[in-house]
Design a protein around this motif. Structure first.
Motif, PDB file in Angstrom:
ATOM      1  N   GLU A   1      49.000  31.880  36.109  1.00 44.38           N
ATOM      2  CA  GLU A   1      48.740  33.176  36.733  1.00 44.38           C
ATOM      3  C   GLU A   1      47.370  33.709  36.314  1.00 44.38           C
ATOM      4  O   GLU A   1      46.632  34.267  37.116  1.00 44.38           O
ATOM      5  CB  GLU A   1      49.836  34.167  36.342  1.00 44.38           C
ATOM      6  N   PHE A   2      47.043  33.518  35.039  1.00 39.02           N
ATOM      7  CA  PHE A   2      45.749  33.968  34.538  1.00 39.02           C
ATOM      8  C   PHE A   2      44.606  33.241  35.247  1.00 39.02           C
ATOM      9  O   PHE A   2      43.634  33.857  35.687  1.00 39.02           O
ATOM     10  CB  PHE A   2      45.667  33.729  33.031  1.00 39.02           C
ATOM     11  N   VAL A   3      44.733  31.908  35.369  1.00 40.45           N
ATOM     12  CA  VAL A   3      43.694  31.118  36.036  1.00 40.45           C
ATOM     13  C   VAL A   3      43.552  31.542  37.494  1.00 40.45           C
ATOM     14  O   VAL A   3      42.439  31.690  38.018  1.00 40.45           O
ATOM     15  CB  VAL A   3      44.031  29.613  35.952  1.00 40.45           C
ATOM     16  N   LYS A   4      44.691  31.770  38.153  1.00 39.00           N
ATOM     17  CA  LYS A   4      44.672  32.179  39.555  1.00 39.00           C
ATOM     18  C   LYS A   4      43.965  33.526  39.717  1.00 39.00           C
ATOM     19  O   LYS A   4      43.103  33.693  40.591  1.00 39.00           O
ATOM     20  CB  LYS A   4      46.109  32.284  40.074  1.00 39.00           C
ATOM     21  N   ASN A   5      44.320  34.494  38.883  1.00 37.39           N
ATOM     22  CA  ASN A   5      43.692  35.815  38.969  1.00 37.39           C
ATOM     23  C   ASN A   5      42.220  35.767  38.583  1.00 37.39           C
ATOM     24  O   ASN A   5      41.412  36.529  39.103  1.00 37.39           O
ATOM     25  CB  ASN A   5      44.433  36.803  38.067  1.00 37.39           C
ATOM     26  N   LYS A   6      41.886  34.894  37.680  1.00 34.32           N
ATOM     27  CA  LYS A   6      40.493  34.734  37.263  1.00 34.32           C
ATOM     28  C   LYS A   6      39.659  34.245  38.440  1.00 34.32           C
ATOM     29  O   LYS A   6      38.546  34.719  38.681  1.00 34.32           O
ATOM     30  CB  LYS A   6      40.417  33.733  36.114  1.00 34.32           C
ATOM     31  N   ARG A   7      40.210  33.296  39.187  1.00 35.94           N
ATOM     32  CA  ARG A   7      39.491  32.761  40.350  1.00 35.94           C
ATOM     33  C   ARG A   7      39.371  33.794  41.457  1.00 35.94           C
ATOM     34  O   ARG A   7      38.334  33.925  42.103  1.00 35.94           O
ATOM     35  CB  ARG A   7      40.207  31.517  40.871  1.00 35.94           C
ATOM     36  N   LEU A   8      40.455  34.545  41.652  1.00 37.89           N
ATOM     37  CA  LEU A   8      40.445  35.531  42.734  1.00 37.89           C
ATOM     38  C   LEU A   8      39.587  36.743  42.400  1.00 37.89           C
ATOM     39  O   LEU A   8      38.853  37.250  43.254  1.00 37.89           O
ATOM     40  CB  LEU A   8      41.881  35.995  43.025  1.00 37.89           C
ATOM     41  N   GLY A   9      39.668  37.185  41.144  1.00 38.06           N
ATOM     42  CA  GLY A   9      38.982  38.415  40.776  1.00 38.06           C
ATOM     43  C   GLY A   9      37.639  38.232  40.123  1.00 38.06           C
ATOM     44  O   GLY A   9      36.913  39.199  39.929  1.00 38.06           O
ATOM     45  N   GLY A  10      37.327  36.997  39.761  1.00 42.58           N
ATOM     46  CA  GLY A  10      36.045  36.750  39.121  1.00 42.58           C
ATOM     47  C   GLY A  10      36.061  37.128  37.671  1.00 42.58           C
ATOM     48  O   GLY A  10      35.697  36.347  36.798  1.00 42.58           O
ATOM     49  N   ASN A  11      36.489  38.341  37.369  1.00 42.92           N
ATOM     50  CA  ASN A  11      36.522  38.807  35.980  1.00 42.92           C
ATOM     51  C   ASN A  11      37.946  39.006  35.475  1.00 42.92           C
ATOM     52  O   ASN A  11      38.169  39.632  34.452  1.00 42.92           O
ATOM     53  CB  ASN A  11      35.757  40.129  35.844  1.00 42.92           C
ATOM     54  N   GLY A  12      38.905  38.492  36.242  1.00 40.30           N
ATOM     55  CA  GLY A  12      40.286  38.584  35.774  1.00 40.30           C
ATOM     56  C   GLY A  12      40.879  39.972  35.886  1.00 40.30           C
ATOM     57  O   GLY A  12      41.705  40.369  35.074  1.00 40.30           O
ATOM     58  N   GLU A  13      40.469  40.722  36.948  1.00 36.06           N
ATOM     59  CA  GLU A  13      40.980  42.086  37.073  1.00 36.06           C
ATOM     60  C   GLU A  13      42.498  42.124  37.190  1.00 36.06           C
ATOM     61  O   GLU A  13      43.127  43.085  36.810  1.00 36.06           O
ATOM     62  CB  GLU A  13      40.366  42.787  38.296  1.00 36.06           C
ATOM     63  N   GLY A  14      43.033  41.043  37.779  1.00 37.84           N
ATOM     64  CA  GLY A  14      44.474  41.024  37.976  1.00 37.84           C
ATOM     65  C   GLY A  14      45.256  40.952  36.688  1.00 37.84           C
ATOM     66  O   GLY A  14      46.463  41.046  36.698  1.00 37.84           O
ATOM     67  N   MET A  15      44.558  40.780  35.547  1.00 37.81           N
ATOM     68  CA  MET A  15      45.251  40.643  34.276  1.00 37.81           C
ATOM     69  C   MET A  15      45.019  41.845  33.366  1.00 37.81           C
ATOM     70  O   MET A  15      45.107  41.752  32.160  1.00 37.81           O
ATOM     71  CB  MET A  15      44.765  39.370  33.565  1.00 37.81           C
TER      72      MET A  15
END
Length: 312
Positions: free
Chosen positions: A234-248
């Motif tokens: 989930e972290f890797v996915k959000n990192k790719r989508l948000g660039g800076n990992g905003e989803g985390m």
């Protein structure tokens, strides 16, 4: 007047007692490689008792976590600036890792055990679901300065031999091992990979308490590794989508929610009067932005993972 003074003194002593933590320090020996014969590695582990709860944690992790709690470095802050802040305390830039990158809390009367870890900045925990079944023998010996009695249990794929003393009426011990009619003063497994020897008892005022995140993920022992892997994905996915990992953003929550924690034990960031508290402790692990590129630490951690304390 005398009666009021007496009541005041009683309340004062009760308050002082509640504010203090009894720390049992164990010299811990670990064989980092179950395949090759290597020298045992040593570090200190602590069993902090406060009221009806306990905290098992390594010296290295306690120092590391207390530093992060004190400074609360912003992930967007320049890392070099953070290193300068730590250096002001005279602490090494690269701190040694630990064999115990987790901590364990216990509700002693209820014999409830909770295991806490962290992955990609998020706290995850489970309640141990396997009750310990001790075979208490009639064998008594003096171990680490205490008249002790021998007990044996099969737990986590290892046969553990414990020596407990009734002179310390605390039904607890290192790691998850507890439930005997006295404190465990010596503990070792049948393979010779793990050994805990009680070497000292100290009183710590305002001992550091491991904070329980408000968003800590509750798992189960059986699903624990799978849930950790899912969090990483989930972290890797959000990192790719948000660039800076905003989803985390919620992955570094503070606060405290679980009853198995150490109550008011945090109090401050006092590490324990310097007793057995050399400045060591692996900067990587709890904060991805602070991961060390030190190859020695990486090698240490890789070898450490070859011989887990629980084999099944």
């Amino acid at each position: 007047m005398k009666k009021k003074l007496f009541v005041f003194l009683v309340l004062f002593l009760v308050t002082m007692s509640y504010a203090q933590t009894t720390r049992y320090i164990y010299e811990t020996s670990v064989n980092p490689d179950s395949i090759n014969l290597v020298s045992l590695k040593n570090e200190k582990t602590f069993l902090d008792i406060k009221g009806n709860h306990s905290l098992f944690i390594s010296e290295n992790k306690l120092i590391k976590d207390s530093l992060f709690s004190t400074f609360k470095l912003d992930e967007k802050q320049d890392i070099k600036k953070g290193e300068k802040d730590f250096s002001k305390l005279g602490i090494k830039k690269h701190l040694e890792p630990t064999f115990f990158e987790y901590y364990i809390t216990k509700d002693i009367p209820g014999q409830k055990v909770y295991y806490y870890d962290r992955v990609v900045g998020k706290q995850i925990y489970y309640q141990e679901d396997r009750p310990l079944k001790w075979e208490i023998t009639d064998v008594t010996e003096k171990q680490n300065g205490y008249l002790s009695q021998k007990a044996v249990a099969n737990f986590g794929g290892r046969i553990w031999t414990a020596w407990f003393t009734k002179d310390i009426a605390i039904s607890d011990g290192p790691y998850k091992l507890s439930g005997l009619p006295g404190l465990i003063v010596k503990l070792e497994d049948d393979k010779g990979d793990y050994k805990f020897d009680l070497i000292k008892k100290i009183i710590v005022k305002n001992a550091f308490e491991e904070p329980i995140s408000s968003d800590a993920k509750l798992s189960t022992r059986v699903n624990f590794n799978g849930d950790k892997a899912a969090l990483e994905l989930e972290f890797v996915k959000n990192k790719r989508l948000g660039g800076n990992g905003e989803g985390m953003q919620g992955f570094n929550g503070g606060g405290g929610r679980h009853g198995a924690g150490m109550g008011g034990m945090r109090g401050g960031n006092h590490l324990g009067g310097g007793e057995g508290m050399s400045h060591r402790g692996g900067m990587e692990g709890n904060n991805p932005s602070m991961s060390s590129a030190n190859t020695e630490n990486t090698s240490f951690k890789s070898s450490m993972n070859q011989n887990p304390i629980e084999l099944k």
